[in-house]
Design a protein around this motif. Structure first.
Motif, PDB file in Angstrom:
ATOM      1  N   ILE A  71      10.452   5.060  -0.824  1.00  0.00           N
ATOM      2  CA  ILE A  71      10.671   3.819  -0.067  1.00  0.00           C
ATOM      3  C   ILE A  71       9.353   3.067   0.150  1.00  0.00           C
ATOM      4  O   ILE A  71       9.334   1.834   0.215  1.00  0.00           O
ATOM      5  CB  ILE A  71      11.407   4.069   1.269  1.00  0.00           C
ATOM      6  CG1 ILE A  71      10.655   5.051   2.159  1.00  0.00           C
ATOM      7  CG2 ILE A  71      12.824   4.554   1.018  1.00  0.00           C
ATOM      8  CD1 ILE A  71      11.324   5.260   3.521  1.00  0.00           C
ATOM      9  N   SER A  72       8.247   3.797   0.243  1.00  0.00           N
ATOM     10  CA  SER A  72       6.957   3.111   0.335  1.00  0.00           C
ATOM     11  C   SER A  72       6.586   2.463  -0.992  1.00  0.00           C
ATOM     12  O   SER A  72       6.028   1.359  -1.032  1.00  0.00           O
ATOM     13  CB  SER A  72       5.861   4.093   0.761  1.00  0.00           C
ATOM     14  OG  SER A  72       5.911   4.337   2.141  1.00  0.00           O
ATOM     15  N   LEU A  73       6.892   3.151  -2.086  1.00  0.00           N
ATOM     16  CA  LEU A  73       6.647   2.570  -3.407  1.00  0.00           C
ATOM     17  C   LEU A  73       7.500   1.324  -3.609  1.00  0.00           C
ATOM     18  O   LEU A  73       7.052   0.337  -4.203  1.00  0.00           O
ATOM     19  CB  LEU A  73       6.942   3.604  -4.494  1.00  0.00           C
ATOM     20  CG  LEU A  73       6.633   3.201  -5.936  1.00  0.00           C
ATOM     21  CD1 LEU A  73       5.153   2.897  -6.106  1.00  0.00           C
ATOM     22  CD2 LEU A  73       7.065   4.294  -6.900  1.00  0.00           C
ATOM     23  N   PHE A  74       8.720   1.355  -3.101  1.00  0.00           N
ATOM     24  CA  PHE A  74       9.574   0.178  -3.188  1.00  0.00           C
ATOM     25  C   PHE A  74       8.973  -0.988  -2.409  1.00  0.00           C
ATOM     26  O   PHE A  74       8.987  -2.135  -2.868  1.00  0.00           O
ATOM     27  CB  PHE A  74      10.970   0.495  -2.645  1.00  0.00           C
ATOM     28  CG  PHE A  74      11.892  -0.677  -2.671  1.00  0.00           C
ATOM     29  CD1 PHE A  74      12.635  -0.972  -3.803  1.00  0.00           C
ATOM     30  CD2 PHE A  74      11.987  -1.523  -1.578  1.00  0.00           C
ATOM     31  CE1 PHE A  74      13.457  -2.079  -3.834  1.00  0.00           C
ATOM     32  CE2 PHE A  74      12.810  -2.632  -1.603  1.00  0.00           C
ATOM     33  CZ  PHE A  74      13.551  -2.903  -2.737  1.00  0.00           C
ATOM     34  N   THR A  75       8.449  -0.708  -1.223  1.00  0.00           N
ATOM     35  CA  THR A  75       7.828  -1.762  -0.405  1.00  0.00           C
ATOM     36  C   THR A  75       6.654  -2.391  -1.149  1.00  0.00           C
ATOM     37  O   THR A  75       6.495  -3.621  -1.156  1.00  0.00           O
ATOM     38  CB  THR A  75       7.361  -1.172   0.936  1.00  0.00           C
ATOM     39  OG1 THR A  75       8.461  -0.514   1.578  1.00  0.00           O
ATOM     40  CG2 THR A  75       6.824  -2.268   1.846  1.00  0.00           C
ATOM     41  N   PHE A  76       5.830  -1.562  -1.775  1.00  0.00           N
ATOM     42  CA  PHE A  76       4.717  -2.077  -2.592  1.00  0.00           C
ATOM     43  C   PHE A  76       5.236  -2.989  -3.701  1.00  0.00           C
ATOM     44  O   PHE A  76       4.704  -4.089  -3.925  1.00  0.00           O
ATOM     45  CB  PHE A  76       3.933  -0.907  -3.185  1.00  0.00           C
ATOM     46  CG  PHE A  76       3.156  -1.254  -4.423  1.00  0.00           C
ATOM     47  CD1 PHE A  76       1.982  -1.988  -4.345  1.00  0.00           C
ATOM     48  CD2 PHE A  76       3.604  -0.857  -5.681  1.00  0.00           C
ATOM     49  CE1 PHE A  76       1.270  -2.317  -5.502  1.00  0.00           C
ATOM     50  CE2 PHE A  76       2.900  -1.172  -6.830  1.00  0.00           C
ATOM     51  CZ  PHE A  76       1.725  -1.907  -6.735  1.00  0.00           C
TER      52      PHE A  76
ATOM     53  N   SER B 248       0.366  -2.715   6.568  1.00  0.00           N
ATOM     54  CA  SER B 248       0.807  -3.859   5.767  1.00  0.00           C
ATOM     55  C   SER B 248       1.431  -4.935   6.645  1.00  0.00           C
ATOM     56  O   SER B 248       1.184  -6.134   6.452  1.00  0.00           O
ATOM     57  CB  SER B 248       1.808  -3.383   4.709  1.00  0.00           C
ATOM     58  OG  SER B 248       2.242  -4.456   3.910  1.00  0.00           O
ATOM     59  N   LEU B 249       2.239  -4.518   7.635  1.00  0.00           N
ATOM     60  CA  LEU B 249       2.841  -5.487   8.562  1.00  0.00           C
ATOM     61  C   LEU B 249       1.770  -6.195   9.379  1.00  0.00           C
ATOM     62  O   LEU B 249       1.813  -7.424   9.549  1.00  0.00           O
ATOM     63  CB  LEU B 249       3.830  -4.772   9.482  1.00  0.00           C
ATOM     64  CG  LEU B 249       4.433  -5.620  10.607  1.00  0.00           C
ATOM     65  CD1 LEU B 249       5.177  -6.833  10.057  1.00  0.00           C
ATOM     66  CD2 LEU B 249       5.360  -4.771  11.480  1.00  0.00           C
ATOM     67  N   ALA B 250       0.796  -5.433   9.884  1.00  0.00           N
ATOM     68  CA  ALA B 250      -0.278  -6.045  10.666  1.00  0.00           C
ATOM     69  C   ALA B 250      -1.070  -7.046   9.821  1.00  0.00           C
ATOM     70  O   ALA B 250      -1.399  -8.155  10.282  1.00  0.00           O
ATOM     71  CB  ALA B 250      -1.198  -4.954  11.212  1.00  0.00           C
TER      72      ALA B 250
ATOM     73  N   PRO C  47       1.007   0.304   1.501  1.00  0.00           N
ATOM     74  CA  PRO C  47       2.201   1.113   1.205  1.00  0.00           C
ATOM     75  C   PRO C  47       2.059   1.927  -0.079  1.00  0.00           C
ATOM     76  O   PRO C  47       2.580   3.044  -0.165  1.00  0.00           O
ATOM     77  CB  PRO C  47       3.320   0.065   1.068  1.00  0.00           C
ATOM     78  CG  PRO C  47       2.819  -1.131   1.772  1.00  0.00           C
ATOM     79  CD  PRO C  47       1.334  -1.117   1.593  1.00  0.00           C
ATOM     80  N   LEU C  48       1.354   1.381  -1.083  1.00  0.00           N
ATOM     81  CA  LEU C  48       1.154   2.125  -2.327  1.00  0.00           C
ATOM     82  C   LEU C  48       0.355   3.393  -2.070  1.00  0.00           C
ATOM     83  O   LEU C  48       0.682   4.469  -2.601  1.00  0.00           O
ATOM     84  CB  LEU C  48       0.433   1.247  -3.352  1.00  0.00           C
ATOM     85  CG  LEU C  48       0.075   1.930  -4.677  1.00  0.00           C
ATOM     86  CD1 LEU C  48       1.328   2.389  -5.416  1.00  0.00           C
ATOM     87  CD2 LEU C  48      -0.750   1.001  -5.563  1.00  0.00           C
ATOM     88  N   LEU C  49      -0.674   3.303  -1.247  1.00  0.00           N
ATOM     89  CA  LEU C  49      -1.481   4.477  -0.921  1.00  0.00           C
ATOM     90  C   LEU C  49      -0.635   5.537  -0.220  1.00  0.00           C
ATOM     91  O   LEU C  49      -0.708   6.731  -0.541  1.00  0.00           O
ATOM     92  CB  LEU C  49      -2.672   4.070  -0.050  1.00  0.00           C
ATOM     93  CG  LEU C  49      -3.607   5.207   0.382  1.00  0.00           C
ATOM     94  CD1 LEU C  49      -4.250   5.866  -0.833  1.00  0.00           C
ATOM     95  CD2 LEU C  49      -4.682   4.674   1.342  1.00  0.00           C
ATOM     96  N   GLY C  50       0.179   5.098   0.741  1.00  0.00           N
ATOM     97  CA  GLY C  50       1.062   6.040   1.429  1.00  0.00           C
ATOM     98  C   GLY C  50       2.041   6.696   0.478  1.00  0.00           C
ATOM     99  O   GLY C  50       2.310   7.905   0.566  1.00  0.00           O
ATOM    100  N   ALA C  51       2.577   5.909  -0.472  1.00  0.00           N
ATOM    101  CA  ALA C  51       3.526   6.452  -1.448  1.00  0.00           C
ATOM    102  C   ALA C  51       2.857   7.491  -2.338  1.00  0.00           C
ATOM    103  O   ALA C  51       3.451   8.546  -2.636  1.00  0.00           O
ATOM    104  CB  ALA C  51       4.104   5.323  -2.302  1.00  0.00           C
ATOM    105  N   LEU C  52       1.631   7.229  -2.773  1.00  0.00           N
ATOM    106  CA  LEU C  52       0.924   8.170  -3.640  1.00  0.00           C
ATOM    107  C   LEU C  52       0.609   9.478  -2.913  1.00  0.00           C
ATOM    108  O   LEU C  52       0.771  10.573  -3.467  1.00  0.00           O
ATOM    109  CB  LEU C  52      -0.363   7.531  -4.159  1.00  0.00           C
ATOM    110  CG  LEU C  52      -0.183   6.368  -5.143  1.00  0.00           C
ATOM    111  CD1 LEU C  52      -1.534   5.739  -5.476  1.00  0.00           C
ATOM    112  CD2 LEU C  52       0.514   6.827  -6.409  1.00  0.00           C
TER     113      LEU C  52
END
Length: 679
Positions: free
Chosen positions: A121-126, A44-46, A14-19
């Protein structure tokens, strides 16, 4: 690939997606932003599912990834603790986050900050994954503060709206109050235990049970009690417990997807997870457990009452979240940690469902979110209607639905608790069943049933949510959308509703036995033998089927049914009665509308109080004391001395001769006086 690499993939994807979405959003466009962030959360879920299966096979992990800092004898590390409690939270966070990401495609499709929102929201998930996977207090605090920072950005996403900037500042400042206590608790752990590693602290804890500290000279306090209460103050802020609850309802100013992500499944449950993780410490202090229990009971009962008078569809769900967080906290105080995590999990699915369904209603109602101006929506929005009904039935604890298993388990556990305050807590969570059913189905009936009212003018210009037009500030808002017939939301909105509705029905039935009655959390959660609530619960409940069938003859079921029937009678059968009752009980109604005046009290004590203190220090301390006395006063004294000295330095010879004569005369007088004293 080693398991350590898989552990790293969970938060880093998720951090990579957020960046990528945040830094290269313009280059990859809208579709690129949601593809990379959804892909990151899906990976991340998988990976979380893979780790879950590995833990099911008996494999756990507790180790350092790298050493961040070494100072003297102290080592500060980044590491992971992978056990049953961790993987449960990992699955909840990643699965709900994935549904919210998909839902966001439809909900935010016209928003100019589309890429920025997906990045947030991806950064939040990270951040949340780093929090739940930590094996030490340093990393826990990093994740703790990171979710607070990103929630600040998300609540104030429409930053040109004054109400949104007020809400995110309020959330940030209130959480700082809790985080200050949390940081003091971590400081005590480091000072007395000499380490921030969970396992090392837990191993030393029994030997520290009788240790005392003096907060005030001559008054000893239990070290464990003070540490646990300080840590829980952090949870009071993050999980919006009384009296630090005031930020959560106002956070509805943010877009609906973050209401589901932050305020249903993840951020607000961080405090619940933290206390469960710290169970080896809390079990050593009945005082701390009692404090937790009473705070949770107050939150569960009194925050639920506020939901009765709310007319904003999102705020009704928000006060429901406050009340349910109180239930989880009560379970923690009763030492039923596994039940608290069980309710955290079931609540994550049905509350995310209710928030997303509320957003679907807002879209279908052309961004109106005042339930007084809805009605009869069921026939136009069938998928939203049926999924909202599923979420409401789960919330009120209908037998066989997921919320029933976790909520009734809490009621049984606290009823068998021996901790001080358990009597009040039992009353609070039992009465809360009726209150929850009443305000939940008040909202349900006003939105989906009865006479259509959406063609009427709203009572004020703020009765509409302003999400997708443009207002004078350039925000994605439209205060006065044209009224029209409701319509069902697009599939990217309804598909997550269906996906969340399924676990809202079955997840409680499937997981009751391993999570509550079984030994799934063995080794991850510690319960002392002197706290028998969970053992009584296991003896009382023999399985999900038997529990559900027995649930039809218990008091909570009949209280919930009474709440539903009363809501039907007042808002469908006799809709004029609520107005009459509000007028008859105007004082109570006003008290609830003003949210017990907490905002006004805090504004008077802290905002106005600190402003008055600052004005006093400015006018008295700065202007009069520092500038007037110390600076200007010293300059005046120097000036007066200079004026006097200038008169002595006249430049005339006779002046100096006269001064010399006076000096000689003075010396003669002094010599004569000393001579006479000798003889």
């Amino acid at each position: 690939m080693t398991m350590e690499a898989v552990y790293l993939i969970v938060p880093l994807a998720p951090l990579l997606g957020a960046l990528i979405a945040g830094l290269f959003g313009r280059q990859i466009g809208r579709s690129g932003a949601h593809v990379v962030t959804i892909a990151g959360v899906a990976v991340s879920l998988a990976a979380s599912i893979f780790v879950f299966m590995d833990v099911m096979n008996g494999n756990t992990f507790n180790g350092s990834v790298y050493t961040w800092l070494t100072a003297g004898d102290f080592s500060f590390e980044i590491g992971f603790l992978i056990d049953s409690l961790t993987v449960t939270m990992m699955l909840v966070v990643t699965s709900v986050s994935l549904m919210v990401h998909v839902y966001t495609i439809g909900y935010m499709h016209d928003d100019p900050g589309y890429q920025r929102f997906f990045s947030y929201i991806s950064l939040f998930t990270f951040s949340m994954l780093m929090l739940v996977m930590s094996n030490n207090f340093l990393q826990l605090f990093f994740g703790w503060e990171a979710v607070g920072l990103v929630s600040y950005l998300l609540i104030g996403f429409w930053f040109k709206r004054p109400s949104a900037t007020y809400a995110n500042l309020k959330a940030f400042l209130v959480n700082r109050v809790g985080d200050f206590g949390f940081l003091l608790g971590i400081g005590l752990v480091l000072a007395w235990f000499g380490t921030l590693d969970y396992q090392q602290v837990f191993d030393q804890a029994p030997s520290m049970q009788n240790a005392t500290i003096e907060l005030f000279p001559g008054v000893p306090w239990s070290l464990i009690t003070v540490t646990c209460i300080l840590l829980f103050i952090g949870a009071m802020g993050k999980s919006a417990q009384f009296p630090l609850h005031v930020w959560l309802p106002d956070s509805m100013e943010g877009p609906t997807p973050i209401s589901a992500l932050i305020h249903a499944a993840t951020m607000v449950t961080a405090g619940i997870f933290m206390v469960a993780r710290m169970s080896p410490l809390f079990e050593l202090s009945d005082t701390a457990l009692s404090f937790v229990l009473i705070i949770g009971a107050i939150t569960a009962l009194f925050m639920g009452l506020l939901g009765i008078v709310q007319n904003d569809i999102k705020r009704v769900v928000a006060y429901s979240t406050l009340s349910q967080l109180g239930y989880m906290t009560v379970a923690l105080g009763a030492s039923a940690y596994s039940v608290a995590i069980f309710h955290l999990m079931t609540h994550a699915f049905f509350k995310a469902l209710l928030f997303l369904a509320a957003g679907s209603v807002i879209i279908g109602m052309r961004h109106n979110q005042d339930i007084r101006w809805m009605g009869g929506v069921r026939k136009y929005m069938p998928i939203t209607w049926i999924t909202s009904l599923v979420g409401s039935l789960a919330l009120i604890g209908t037998p066989f639905f997921s919320g029933f298993y976790s909520k009734d388990s809490i009621i049984v556990a606290v009823a068998n608790s021996t901790v001080y305050g358990s009597g009040f807590a039992t009353f609070a969570v039992t009465a809360g069943v009726f209150i929850t059913a009443f305000y939940s189905f008040r909202m349900y009936f006003l939105v989906f049933h009865g006479e259509a009212r959406y063609h009427l003018a709203p009572p004020d210009p703020h009765a509409y949510d302003d999400h997708h037009g443009k207002d004078d500030h350039g925000d994605p808002h439209d205060h006065n959308p044209a009224p029209g017939q409701p319509h069902e939301s697009p599939w990217v909105v309804t598909l997550p509703l269906i996906a969340l509705a399924i676990p809202s029905v079955i997840i409680g039935y499937l997981t009751l036995s391993p999570l509550v009655l079984g030994d799934w959390f063995e080794g991850a959660i510690h319960v002392a033998g002197s706290h028998p609530a969970i053992e009584h619960l296991k003896a009382h409940i023999h399985g999900p089927l038997e529990m559900a069938l027995h649930g039809f003859v218990t008091a909570p079921f009949w209280l919930a049914l009474a709440g539903v029937v009363l809501a039907w009678y007042l808002y469908l059968k006799r809709p004029e009665l609520p107005v009459l009752l509000a007028a008859r009980m105007k004082g109570l109604h006003t008290l609830l509308l003003e949210k017990y005046y907490f905002d006004q009290i805090y504004a008077f004590l802290f905002r106005d109080g600190f402003r008055s203190l600052g004005t006093f220090l400015w006018k008295v301390g700065d202007i009069k004391l520092i500038d007037g006395v110390m600076v200007n006063g010293s300059a005046w004294v120097v000036g007066q001395v200079a004026q006097l000295s200038r008169r002595l330095q006249s430049g005339y010879l006779y002046t100096y001769a006269f001064a010399m004569l006076l000096g000689v005369l003075g010396l003669l007088v002094l010599w004569i006086a000393r001579t006479r004293a000798v003889f």
